[in-house]
Scaffold this motif. Structure first.
Motif, PDB file in Angstrom:
ATOM      1  N   VAL A 253       1.094  -1.317   0.160  1.00 52.65           N
ATOM      2  CA  VAL A 253       0.330   0.083  -0.158  1.00 52.65           C
ATOM      3  C   VAL A 253       0.887   1.072  -0.462  1.00 52.65           C
ATOM      4  N   ALA A 254       1.952   1.342   0.968  1.00 51.90           N
ATOM      5  CA  ALA A 254       2.643   2.562   0.788  1.00 51.90           C
ATOM      6  C   ALA A 254       3.627   2.937   0.076  1.00 51.90           C
ATOM      7  N   GLY A 255       4.098   1.847  -1.063  1.00 49.30           N
ATOM      8  CA  GLY A 255       4.804   1.999  -2.151  1.00 49.30           C
ATOM      9  C   GLY A 255       3.826   2.729  -3.567  1.00 49.30           C
ATOM     10  N   LEU A 256       2.426   1.992  -3.435  1.00 46.29           N
ATOM     11  CA  LEU A 256       1.232   2.381  -4.309  1.00 46.29           C
ATOM     12  C   LEU A 256       0.931   3.919  -4.571  1.00 46.29           C
ATOM     13  N   LEU A 257       0.794   4.179  -2.409  1.00 49.75           N
ATOM     14  CA  LEU A 257       0.424   5.694  -2.469  1.00 49.75           C
ATOM     15  C   LEU A 257       1.681   6.737  -2.657  1.00 49.75           C
ATOM     16  N   LEU A 258       2.868   6.144  -2.646  1.00 50.79           N
ATOM     17  CA  LEU A 258       4.068   6.795  -2.757  1.00 50.79           C
ATOM     18  C   LEU A 258       4.410   7.030  -4.894  1.00 50.79           C
ATOM     19  N   ARG A 259       4.011   6.184  -5.368  1.00 51.63           N
ATOM     20  CA  ARG A 259       4.283   6.254  -7.216  1.00 51.63           C
ATOM     21  C   ARG A 259       3.097   7.304  -7.610  1.00 51.63           C
ATOM     22  N   HIS A 260       1.963   7.021  -6.754  1.00 51.56           N
ATOM     23  CA  HIS A 260       0.698   8.051  -6.990  1.00 51.56           C
ATOM     24  C   HIS A 260       1.235   9.583  -6.832  1.00 51.56           C
ATOM     25  N   ALA A 261       1.415   9.808  -6.070  1.00 51.78           N
ATOM     26  CA  ALA A 261       2.311  10.790  -5.496  1.00 51.78           C
ATOM     27  C   ALA A 261       3.100  11.507  -6.559  1.00 51.78           C
ATOM     28  N   PHE A 262       3.993  10.009  -6.848  1.00 54.06           N
ATOM     29  CA  PHE A 262       4.999  10.826  -7.633  1.00 54.06           C
ATOM     30  C   PHE A 262       4.292  10.929  -9.327  1.00 54.06           C
ATOM     31  N   ALA A 263       3.460  10.128  -9.353  1.00 51.34           N
ATOM     32  CA  ALA A 263       2.821  11.371 -10.414  1.00 51.34           C
ATOM     33  C   ALA A 263       2.142  12.081 -10.926  1.00 51.34           C
ATOM     34  N   ALA A 264       1.562  12.072  -9.727  1.00 49.22           N
ATOM     35  CA  ALA A 264       0.463  13.998  -9.350  1.00 49.22           C
ATOM     36  C   ALA A 264       2.009  14.626  -9.113  1.00 49.22           C
ATOM     37  N   PHE A 265       3.028  14.720  -9.189  1.00 51.52           N
ATOM     38  CA  PHE A 265       3.815  15.743  -9.329  1.00 51.52           C
ATOM     39  C   PHE A 265       4.089  15.873 -10.586  1.00 51.52           C
ATOM     40  N   ALA A 266       4.846  14.526 -11.294  1.00 48.54           N
ATOM     41  CA  ALA A 266       5.099  14.710 -12.211  1.00 48.54           C
ATOM     42  C   ALA A 266       4.615  15.474 -13.317  1.00 48.54           C
ATOM     43  N   ALA A 267       2.536  15.201 -13.010  1.00 50.59           N
ATOM     44  CA  ALA A 267       1.992  15.664 -14.379  1.00 50.59           C
ATOM     45  C   ALA A 267       1.815  17.113 -13.632  1.00 50.59           C
ATOM     46  N   ARG A 268       2.029  18.051 -12.458  1.00 53.17           N
ATOM     47  CA  ARG A 268       2.161  19.519 -12.512  1.00 53.17           C
ATOM     48  C   ARG A 268       2.938  20.476 -13.167  1.00 53.17           C
ATOM     49  N   GLY A 269       4.445  18.955 -14.115  1.00 52.72           N
ATOM     50  CA  GLY A 269       5.788  19.743 -14.075  1.00 52.72           C
ATOM     51  C   GLY A 269       6.858  19.822 -13.055  1.00 52.72           C
ATOM     52  N   ARG A 270       7.115  19.096 -12.031  1.00 54.91           N
ATOM     53  CA  ARG A 270       8.179  19.288 -11.031  1.00 54.91           C
ATOM     54  C   ARG A 270       8.830  17.879 -11.570  1.00 54.91           C
ATOM     55  N   ASP A 271       9.708  18.984 -11.361  1.00 52.57           N
ATOM     56  CA  ASP A 271      10.903  17.538 -11.927  1.00 52.57           C
ATOM     57  C   ASP A 271      11.930  16.804 -10.701  1.00 52.57           C
ATOM     58  N   THR A 272      11.491  17.688  -9.273  1.00 53.75           N
ATOM     59  CA  THR A 272      12.085  16.700  -7.924  1.00 53.75           C
ATOM     60  C   THR A 272      10.796  17.084  -6.967  1.00 53.75           C
ATOM     61  N   VAL A 273      11.028  15.517  -6.736  1.00 57.40           N
ATOM     62  CA  VAL A 273       9.983  15.551  -5.073  1.00 57.40           C
ATOM     63  C   VAL A 273      11.074  14.803  -4.244  1.00 57.40           C
ATOM     64  N   GLY A 274      11.068  15.144  -1.927  1.00 57.62           N
ATOM     65  CA  GLY A 274      11.547  15.048  -1.917  1.00 57.62           C
ATOM     66  C   GLY A 274      10.719  14.910  -0.221  1.00 57.62           C
ATOM     67  N   LEU A 275      10.794  14.317   0.970  1.00 55.99           N
ATOM     68  CA  LEU A 275      10.525  13.710   2.105  1.00 55.99           C
ATOM     69  C   LEU A 275      11.273  13.250   3.241  1.00 55.99           C
ATOM     70  N   GLY A 276      10.993  13.308   4.062  1.00 55.40           N
ATOM     71  CA  GLY A 276      11.473  13.238   5.264  1.00 55.40           C
ATOM     72  C   GLY A 276      11.667  12.044   6.091  1.00 55.40           C
ATOM     73  N   VAL A 277      12.851  11.267   6.364  1.00 59.22           N
ATOM     74  CA  VAL A 277      12.559   9.697   7.657  1.00 59.22           C
ATOM     75  C   VAL A 277      13.337   9.830   8.359  1.00 59.22           C
ATOM     76  N   ASP A 278      12.821   8.607   9.135  1.00 58.26           N
ATOM     77  CA  ASP A 278      13.762   9.056  10.253  1.00 58.26           C
ATOM     78  C   ASP A 278      14.663   7.674   9.993  1.00 58.26           C
ATOM     79  N   THR A 279      15.484   7.440  10.518  1.00 59.80           N
ATOM     80  CA  THR A 279      16.791   6.748   9.305  1.00 59.80           C
ATOM     81  C   THR A 279      16.400   4.846  10.501  1.00 59.80           C
ATOM     82  N   SER A 280      16.090   5.415  11.661  1.00 63.33           N
ATOM     83  CA  SER A 280      15.894   4.052  12.795  1.00 63.33           C
ATOM     84  C   SER A 280      14.494   3.820  12.914  1.00 63.33           C
ATOM     85  N   ASN A 281      13.783   4.313  11.617  1.00 56.32           N
ATOM     86  CA  ASN A 281      12.478   4.089  11.605  1.00 56.32           C
ATOM     87  C   ASN A 281      12.655   1.686  11.328  1.00 56.32           C
ATOM     88  N   ASP A 282      11.885   1.512  12.097  1.00 53.59           N
ATOM     89  CA  ASP A 282      12.063  -0.266  12.625  1.00 53.59           C
ATOM     90  C   ASP A 282      10.965  -0.291  11.231  1.00 53.59           C
TER      91      ASP A 282
END
Length: 308
Positions: A253-282
Motif C-alpha cells: 500500500v505504501a509503495g502504491l501511494l508513493l508512486r501515485h504521488a510521484f505521478a501527480a507531481f510529474a503531471a504538474r510539471g515538477r522535476d523533483t520530489v522530496g521527503l524526510g525519514v527517520d533512519t531508525s524507522n522500524d
C-alpha cells in the motif's frame, strides 16, 4: 559590535526567511526556506512570540533566531535555533534564553524537568561543541531524500483488485486522515498525540492543497493508509507524511501511494520530489524509499537536552 536581542513578530517573517536561506546556502548548498513556512511557524498556537521567540541583531543585521513551542502538556519542549557561523556568541545568548524558558514552560505544566529537542543539519552553522558543553547530545538522525521526476516514466500506477484510492475532499475525509495519522505514527520516535485542531495547524491546513492528500482502503479492512503531499515549496514537491496501519503493512500500500504521488507531481510539471525519514524507522520506510529511487539530499540530527 554588541548584540541586541528582542522577540520576533509576524512582520519579521521576511527577515527570518532571509536568514534561514543564508544558512541553507551554507549547510545544503542552496536556499530552500519559503516565506509561508516561516509565517506558519510564527503562528504556532503553542508559542507566545513575546516570550517564546528571539531575534539577535548585530546592528541592523539579523544573525540568530530562535523559536520555542510546547504542545505536549508535559515535559517535552521543541525549539528551532539558527545562527550565522561568525556570531556564535549571539547563538549562545539565544540558546541560554531558550533553555531557561523551556524549563519554565515545563514547570508550568507541573513537570520537574524539561526534555528539549532541536533539529540541526549534520554540518550546522552552529558550533556543536558549544551545545555539547551545555549537555546536549544527538538522539536521532533523519534523512531528507529526493528523487528526480519524469512525466513519461512516472505514470499513475494501477491499483490491484480490492484496493482503492480516494482524494481527501470532505471534512469527514480530513478527520479520517487525522485518525490514520495518529494511529499509524503512534509508535514512532518522538510522536506526540495531537487533537484535530492542533493537527490542522501542524499541516498548515489553510494553505494545504487537499487534492494532494489521498486515502487508501481495502475491501476487507476499510481505510488503512494515507499520503499527504504539498506543492507550495519552491525547491521541490514535498511528501509531508505517509502512513499505513500496522495490520495492513507489507501489502504494497505504501509503495502504491508513493508512486501515485510521484505521478501527480510529474503531471504538474515538477522535476523533483522530496521527503524526510527517520533512519531508525522500524517500519521499513527507508528501504521502501530507496527501492523507489529516492536518494540522500541532506541529513538532520535531533539533539536533546534534559534540563532540571
Amino acid at each position: 559590535m554588541s548584540i541586541l536581542v528582542r522577540p520576533a513578530a509576524l512582520a519579521d517573517a521576511a527577515a527570518v526567511t532571509a536568514l534561514l536561506n543564508e544558512i541553507d546556502a551554507i549547510e545544503i548548498g542552496r536556499p530552500e526556506t519559503d516565506l509561508h513556512t516561516v509565517e506558519s511557524d510564527l503562528k504556532h498556537p503553542g508559542a507566545d512570540l513575546d516570550r517564546d521567540s528571539w531575534l539577535a541583531f548585530e546592528g541592523d543585521r539579523l544573525v540568530a533566531y530562535g523559536l520555542l513551542w510546547e504542545d505536549s502538556g508535559g515535559e517535552r519542549v521543541d525549539i528551532d535555533h539558527y545562527v550565522l557561523p561568525d556570531r556564535q556568541d549571539a547563538g549562545q545568548l539565544v540558546l541560554a534564553a531558550m533553555e531557561a524558558r523551556a524549563l519554565e514552560k515545563a514547570r508550568e505544566n507541573g513537570a520537574g524537568r524539561a526534555v528539549v529537542h532541536l533539529h540541526l543539519n549534520v554540518r550546522p552553522t552552529l558550533d556543536t561543541s558549544l551545545i555539547r558543553a551545555r549537555g546536549w547530545s544527538v538522539v536521532r538522525r533523519y534523512h531528507v531524500l529526493h528523487r528526480a521526476l519524469d512525466r513519461a516514466r512516472d505514470q499513475v500506477p494501477p491499483w490491484p483488485p480490492g484496493v482503492r484510492l480516494r482524494s481527501c475532499t470532505t471534512e469527514a475525509d480530513r478527520i479520517r486522515v487525522h485518525e490514520l495519522y495518529q494511529a499509524s505514527f503512534a509508535e514512532h520516535f518522538d510522536f506526540q498525540p495531537r487533537g484535530y485542531e492542533l493537527w490542522l495547524h501542524d499541516v498548515d491546513a489553510e494553505r494545504l492543497d487537499w487534492s494532494l492528500v489521498w486515502i487508501a482502503a481495502t475491501e476487507e479492512s476499510g481505510d488503512v493508509g494515507f499520503l499527504m503531499a504539498r506543492d507550495d515549496r519552491e525547491a521541490m514537491g514535498w511528501i509531508r507524511s505517509i502512513g499505513v496501519l500496522r495490520e495492513a503493512r507489507g501489502r504494497g500500500v505504501a509503495g502504491l501511494l508513493l508512486r501515485h504521488a510521484f505521478a501527480a507531481f510529474a503531471a504538474r510539471g515538477r522535476d523533483t520530489v522530496g521527503l524526510g525519514v527517520d533512519t531508525s524507522n522500524d517500519t521499513g520506510a527507508p528501504a521502501l524509499y530507496a527501492r523507489h529511487g529516492m536518494t540522500l539530499h541532506y541529513a538532520v540530527d535531533t539533539w536533546e537536552a534534559v534540563l532540571r
